[in-house]
Design a protein around this motif. Structure first.
Motif, PDB file in Angstrom:
ATOM      1  N   SER A  41       7.006 -15.038  34.306  1.00  0.00           N
ATOM      2  CA  SER A  41       6.855 -14.471  35.611  1.00  0.00           C
ATOM      3  C   SER A  41       7.947 -13.726  36.054  1.00  0.00           C
ATOM      4  CB  SER A  41       6.591 -15.786  36.410  1.00  0.00           C
ATOM      5  OG  SER A  41       7.809 -16.542  36.575  1.00  0.00           O
ATOM      6  N   GLU A  42       8.987 -13.407  35.612  1.00  0.00           N
ATOM      7  CA  GLU A  42      10.238 -12.876  36.120  1.00  0.00           C
ATOM      8  C   GLU A  42      10.064 -11.353  35.008  1.00  0.00           C
ATOM      9  OE1 GLU A  42      12.978 -16.647  37.029  1.00  0.00           O
ATOM     10  OE2 GLU A  42      13.383 -15.335  35.507  1.00  0.00           O
ATOM     11  N   VAL A  43       9.207 -11.539  34.014  1.00  0.00           N
ATOM     12  CA  VAL A  43       9.318 -10.297  33.516  1.00  0.00           C
ATOM     13  C   VAL A  43       8.809  -9.013  33.946  1.00  0.00           C
ATOM     14  CG1 VAL A  43       8.473  -9.332  30.805  1.00  0.00           C
ATOM     15  CG2 VAL A  43       9.612 -11.551  31.321  1.00  0.00           C
ATOM     16  N   VAL A  44       9.352  -7.881  34.131  1.00  0.00           N
ATOM     17  CA  VAL A  44       8.842  -6.771  34.629  1.00  0.00           C
ATOM     18  C   VAL A  44       8.594  -5.828  33.691  1.00  0.00           C
ATOM     19  CG1 VAL A  44       9.601  -4.778  36.081  1.00  0.00           C
ATOM     20  CG2 VAL A  44      10.627  -7.152  36.761  1.00  0.00           C
ATOM     21  N   TYR A  45       9.266  -5.624  32.538  1.00  0.00           N
ATOM     22  CA  TYR A  45       8.886  -4.714  31.299  1.00  0.00           C
ATOM     23  C   TYR A  45       8.731  -5.638  30.014  1.00  0.00           C
ATOM     24  CZ  TYR A  45      10.993  -1.347  34.723  1.00  0.00           C
ATOM     25  OH  TYR A  45      11.310  -0.950  35.898  1.00  0.00           O
ATOM     26  N   PRO A  46       7.511  -6.002  29.802  1.00  0.00           N
ATOM     27  CA  PRO A  46       7.139  -6.620  28.640  1.00  0.00           C
ATOM     28  C   PRO A  46       7.581  -5.955  27.391  1.00  0.00           C
ATOM     29  CG  PRO A  46       5.082  -6.505  30.181  1.00  0.00           C
ATOM     30  CD  PRO A  46       6.263  -5.508  30.722  1.00  0.00           C
ATOM     31  N   ALA A  47       7.662  -4.658  27.240  1.00  0.00           N
ATOM     32  CA  ALA A  47       8.074  -4.041  26.028  1.00  0.00           C
ATOM     33  C   ALA A  47       9.483  -4.372  25.968  1.00  0.00           C
ATOM     34  CB  ALA A  47       7.913  -2.537  26.053  1.00  0.00           C
ATOM     35  N   ALA A  48      10.383  -4.515  26.915  1.00  0.00           N
ATOM     36  CA  ALA A  48      11.632  -4.713  26.545  1.00  0.00           C
ATOM     37  C   ALA A  48      11.944  -6.280  26.299  1.00  0.00           C
ATOM     38  CB  ALA A  48      12.459  -4.419  28.052  1.00  0.00           C
ATOM     39  N   ALA A  49      10.957  -7.000  26.779  1.00  0.00           N
ATOM     40  CA  ALA A  49      11.065  -8.686  26.215  1.00  0.00           C
ATOM     41  C   ALA A  49      10.796  -8.619  24.640  1.00  0.00           C
ATOM     42  CB  ALA A  49      10.070  -9.314  27.308  1.00  0.00           C
ATOM     43  N   ALA A  50       9.740  -8.016  24.407  1.00  0.00           N
ATOM     44  CA  ALA A  50       9.084  -7.864  23.082  1.00  0.00           C
ATOM     45  C   ALA A  50      10.668  -7.403  22.079  1.00  0.00           C
ATOM     46  CB  ALA A  50       8.040  -7.279  22.743  1.00  0.00           C
ATOM     47  N   ILE A  51      10.925  -6.269  22.641  1.00  0.00           N
ATOM     48  CA  ILE A  51      12.294  -5.820  21.941  1.00  0.00           C
ATOM     49  C   ILE A  51      13.370  -6.635  21.512  1.00  0.00           C
ATOM     50  CG2 ILE A  51      13.833  -3.827  21.757  1.00  0.00           C
ATOM     51  CD1 ILE A  51      11.646  -2.048  23.034  1.00  0.00           C
ATOM     52  N   GLY A  52      13.645  -7.420  22.867  1.00  0.00           N
ATOM     53  CA  GLY A  52      14.857  -8.335  22.619  1.00  0.00           C
ATOM     54  C   GLY A  52      14.245  -9.479  21.626  1.00  0.00           C
ATOM     55  N   VAL A  53      13.235  -9.829  21.501  1.00  0.00           N
ATOM     56  CA  VAL A  53      13.041 -11.132  20.625  1.00  0.00           C
ATOM     57  C   VAL A  53      13.035 -10.411  19.212  1.00  0.00           C
ATOM     58  CG1 VAL A  53      10.850 -12.473  19.661  1.00  0.00           C
ATOM     59  CG2 VAL A  53      11.205 -12.379  22.067  1.00  0.00           C
ATOM     60  N   LEU A  54      12.528  -9.071  19.138  1.00  0.00           N
ATOM     61  CA  LEU A  54      12.507  -8.361  17.609  1.00  0.00           C
ATOM     62  C   LEU A  54      13.951  -8.192  17.356  1.00  0.00           C
ATOM     63  CD1 LEU A  54       9.678  -5.960  17.966  1.00  0.00           C
ATOM     64  CD2 LEU A  54       9.574  -8.036  16.796  1.00  0.00           C
ATOM     65  N   LEU A  55      14.697  -7.823  18.305  1.00  0.00           N
ATOM     66  CA  LEU A  55      16.165  -7.649  17.803  1.00  0.00           C
ATOM     67  C   LEU A  55      16.807  -9.043  17.602  1.00  0.00           C
ATOM     68  CD1 LEU A  55      17.396  -5.264  20.729  1.00  0.00           C
ATOM     69  CD2 LEU A  55      17.247  -4.884  18.184  1.00  0.00           C
ATOM     70  N   VAL A  56      16.399 -10.153  18.143  1.00  0.00           N
ATOM     71  CA  VAL A  56      16.961 -11.361  17.621  1.00  0.00           C
ATOM     72  C   VAL A  56      16.642 -11.678  16.061  1.00  0.00           C
ATOM     73  CG1 VAL A  56      16.775 -14.106  17.902  1.00  0.00           C
ATOM     74  CG2 VAL A  56      17.043 -12.455  19.815  1.00  0.00           C
ATOM     75  N   ALA A  57      15.439 -11.210  15.770  1.00  0.00           N
ATOM     76  CA  ALA A  57      15.046 -11.550  14.345  1.00  0.00           C
ATOM     77  C   ALA A  57      15.817 -10.463  13.457  1.00  0.00           C
ATOM     78  CB  ALA A  57      13.373 -11.459  14.341  1.00  0.00           C
ATOM     79  N   ALA A  58      15.939  -9.321  14.004  1.00  0.00           N
ATOM     80  CA  ALA A  58      16.409  -8.277  13.272  1.00  0.00           C
ATOM     81  C   ALA A  58      18.154  -8.599  12.935  1.00  0.00           C
ATOM     82  CB  ALA A  58      16.536  -7.138  14.076  1.00  0.00           C
ATOM     83  N   SER A  59      18.704  -9.303  14.054  1.00  0.00           N
ATOM     84  CA  SER A  59      19.934  -9.757  13.587  1.00  0.00           C
ATOM     85  C   SER A  59      20.036 -10.935  12.514  1.00  0.00           C
ATOM     86  CB  SER A  59      20.778 -10.311  14.873  1.00  0.00           C
ATOM     87  OG  SER A  59      20.009 -11.549  15.526  1.00  0.00           O
ATOM     88  N   VAL A  60      19.341 -11.978  12.395  1.00  0.00           N
ATOM     89  CA  VAL A  60      19.232 -12.732  11.463  1.00  0.00           C
ATOM     90  C   VAL A  60      18.844 -12.165  10.301  1.00  0.00           C
ATOM     91  CG1 VAL A  60      17.777 -14.825  10.873  1.00  0.00           C
ATOM     92  CG2 VAL A  60      18.325 -14.593  13.289  1.00  0.00           C
ATOM     93  N   LEU A  61      17.956 -11.377  10.172  1.00  0.00           N
ATOM     94  CA  LEU A  61      17.610 -10.531   8.738  1.00  0.00           C
ATOM     95  C   LEU A  61      18.872  -9.745   8.143  1.00  0.00           C
ATOM     96  CD1 LEU A  61      14.056  -9.320   9.404  1.00  0.00           C
ATOM     97  CD2 LEU A  61      14.494 -11.584   8.173  1.00  0.00           C
ATOM     98  N   LEU A  62      19.390  -9.028   9.286  1.00  0.00           N
ATOM     99  CA  LEU A  62      20.730  -8.637   8.805  1.00  0.00           C
ATOM    100  C   LEU A  62      21.781  -9.433   8.157  1.00  0.00           C
ATOM    101  CD1 LEU A  62      21.365  -5.927  11.479  1.00  0.00           C
ATOM    102  CD2 LEU A  62      20.727  -5.489   9.305  1.00  0.00           C
ATOM    103  N   ALA A  63      22.140 -10.650   8.682  1.00  0.00           N
ATOM    104  CA  ALA A  63      22.892 -11.829   8.392  1.00  0.00           C
ATOM    105  C   ALA A  63      22.518 -12.326   6.976  1.00  0.00           C
ATOM    106  CB  ALA A  63      22.933 -12.784   9.172  1.00  0.00           C
ATOM    107  N   TYR A  64      20.975 -12.397   6.899  1.00  0.00           N
ATOM    108  CA  TYR A  64      20.461 -13.131   5.619  1.00  0.00           C
ATOM    109  C   TYR A  64      20.677 -11.944   4.492  1.00  0.00           C
ATOM    110  CZ  TYR A  64      17.520 -15.482   2.350  1.00  0.00           C
ATOM    111  OH  TYR A  64      16.976 -16.439   1.224  1.00  0.00           O
ATOM    112  N   ASP A  65      20.548 -10.779   4.667  1.00  0.00           N
ATOM    113  CA  ASP A  65      20.552  -9.759   3.787  1.00  0.00           C
ATOM    114  C   ASP A  65      22.070  -9.667   3.320  1.00  0.00           C
ATOM    115  OD1 ASP A  65      19.391  -7.397   2.333  1.00  0.00           O
ATOM    116  OD2 ASP A  65      20.558  -6.328   3.472  1.00  0.00           O
ATOM    117  N   GLY A  66      22.868  -9.525   4.179  1.00  0.00           N
ATOM    118  CA  GLY A  66      24.140  -9.440   3.876  1.00  0.00           C
ATOM    119  C   GLY A  66      24.991 -10.361   3.162  1.00  0.00           C
ATOM    120  N   THR A  67      24.029 -11.369   2.921  1.00  0.00           N
ATOM    121  CA  THR A  67      24.791 -12.584   2.222  1.00  0.00           C
ATOM    122  C   THR A  67      24.379 -12.792   0.913  1.00  0.00           C
ATOM    123  OG1 THR A  67      23.383 -14.237   3.305  1.00  0.00           O
ATOM    124  CG2 THR A  67      25.475 -13.919   4.229  1.00  0.00           C
ATOM    125  N   ALA A  68      23.352 -11.678   0.440  1.00  0.00           N
ATOM    126  CA  ALA A  68      22.649 -11.830  -0.841  1.00  0.00           C
ATOM    127  C   ALA A  68      23.532 -11.914  -2.084  1.00  0.00           C
ATOM    128  CB  ALA A  68      21.532 -10.707  -0.844  1.00  0.00           C
TER     129      ALA A  68
END
Length: 393
Positions: A41-68
């Motif tokens: 209900s506090e979200v004004v820009y849904p696109a920014a909220a979606a980008i935030g979640v995607l960036l969290v997933a991206a940080s996890v993938l970067l960490a996982y790939d870096g430890t291959a």
């Protein structure tokens, strides 16, 4: 010790910890999604909220790939990139609710960044973890202060509470890294001391584990001969000839003993324990330049091949190669080719009477990059031949 990590000292432990990145990463992503939905209900820009979640997933993938396994050690640059991506996710969340935020406590930024830092504890030094945590806390504190002021909250308490979560996770990660590295280094020092003592005993022929060495065999001949000569009334020509023969043999055995390595001793142990003839060809003593992890892998593979009549004979050849090390991608190991002189290790197992589980060998091969072996060739037919290349540095 400030610049060392658990994964650098024990690559097997580093690879074992990769699964925690996936599990913890899913928790971080679900936390971001759950808190975003909770204050939708506090979200004004849904696109920014979606980008935030995607960036969290991206940080996890970067960490996982870096430890291959095929990648070098986890660098500080990679750590900074992963943490910066998680902080960027917090910034995107801040933008998504700008001007409409009611509470600071439901921001996921500090929790997500803390989880990411905690997951990277085995791959970074404690100093890097503390530095990353403090910088992240400083940046997030400014974002949270701005959010609290716009929400009309008393700024200090909610911001301090949120940042404390991040700092607590950072402290836990740094404590784990420092403690684990200290234990590994102490264990390595004890192992090195034991290896040096054992090596000195083996070379001198006094070790109880060196009964098969030429020096020990000769010693069991020399000592009775000396005792007999010392109690004899006179020295015969035959005694003089025998003494000369034993002296020549002892000098030859000493020269051979000083050229022997842990791999020669392992071959003798396997031959005595399992009755498998083990031939080691190592003219330059290259086995001594293998790392501890590489020695463990080679010893484990040879031991497995020698058990249960899987092999009638084993041949291990260590040499140098001027050709660049290459690896075909179809084995899924993903090892990069390198130019220059490299070490070459070839293990050949000749078929025995027992059954050889070829699937087990295929499962063994992907472990090679973990200890910085490059798989060059694998031939699993009637006989087994595996060739590795490795850095001589």
């Amino acid at each position: 010790m400030n610049g060392l990590s658990v994964a650098e000292l024990d690559r097997f432990a580093g690879q074992a910890a990769r699964s925690t990145i996936l599990i913890g990463g899913m928790i971080a992503v679900l936390t971001a999604v759950g808190l975003t939905v909770a204050h939708w209900s506090e979200v004004v820009y849904p696109a920014a909220a979606a980008i935030g979640v995607l960036l969290v997933a991206a940080s996890v993938l970067l960490a996982y790939d870096g430890t291959a396994p095929h990648r070098p050690t986890f660098t500080q640059e990679r750590f900074g990139l992963v943490v910066a991506t998680a902080v960027a996710a917090a910034f995107a969340e801040y933008l998504s609710t700008i001007g409409a935020k009611v509470y600071v406590a439901n921001d996921y930024g500090p929790v997500v960044v803390g989880i990411v830092i905690l997951l990277l504890a085995p791959y970074c030094s404690w100093l890097s973890l503390v530095s990353g945590g403090l910088v992240s806390a400083f940046v997030l504190a400014f974002l949270l202060l701005g959010t609290a002021e716009r929400a009309g909250e008393f700024a200090v308490l909610p911001v301090a509470s949120a940042v404390t979560i991040l700092l607590a996770m950072t402290a836990g990660a740094a404590a784990y890294s420092w403690g684990a590295v200290s234990e590994i280094l102490e264990a390595q020092r004890e192992v090195n001391r034991a290896m040096l003592d054992h090596d000195a005993e083996v070379r001198s022929g006094v070790s109880p584990h060196s009964r098969r060495s030429p020096v020990s065999v000769l010693a069991r001949q020399v000592l009775p001969f000396l005792a007999r000569v010392m109690t004899a009334e006179r020295i015969t020509v035959a005694d003089a000839d025998r003494a000369r023969e034993l002296a020549d043999a002892l000098r030859h055995a000493l020269r051979s003993g000083f050229r022997s390595t842990w791999l020669d001793e392992l071959g003798g142990d396997l031959e005595e324990a399992h009755g498998v003839a083990v031939q080691v060809v190592d003219r330059e003593g290259a086995a001594t330049r293998l790392s501890t992890e590489q020695r463990v892998m080679v010893a484990g593979f040879l031991t497995w091949l020698s058990e249960s009549d899987r092999s009638s004979a084993l041949r291990v050849v260590l040499s140098r190669s001027d050709a660049p090390a290459t690896q075909s991608r179809d084995r899924g190991v993903g090892v990069r080719a390198r130019d220059g002189r490299v070490g070459r290790l070839v293990i050949t197992s000749f078929a025995g009477e027992g059954e050889l589980d070829r699937a087990a060998i295929e499962r063994f091969i992907p472990l090679a990059p973990v200890v910085r072996f490059e798989v060059v060739a694998v031939d699993v037919g009637e006989n087994v031949r595996v060739e590795f290349h490795y850095d001589l540095d």
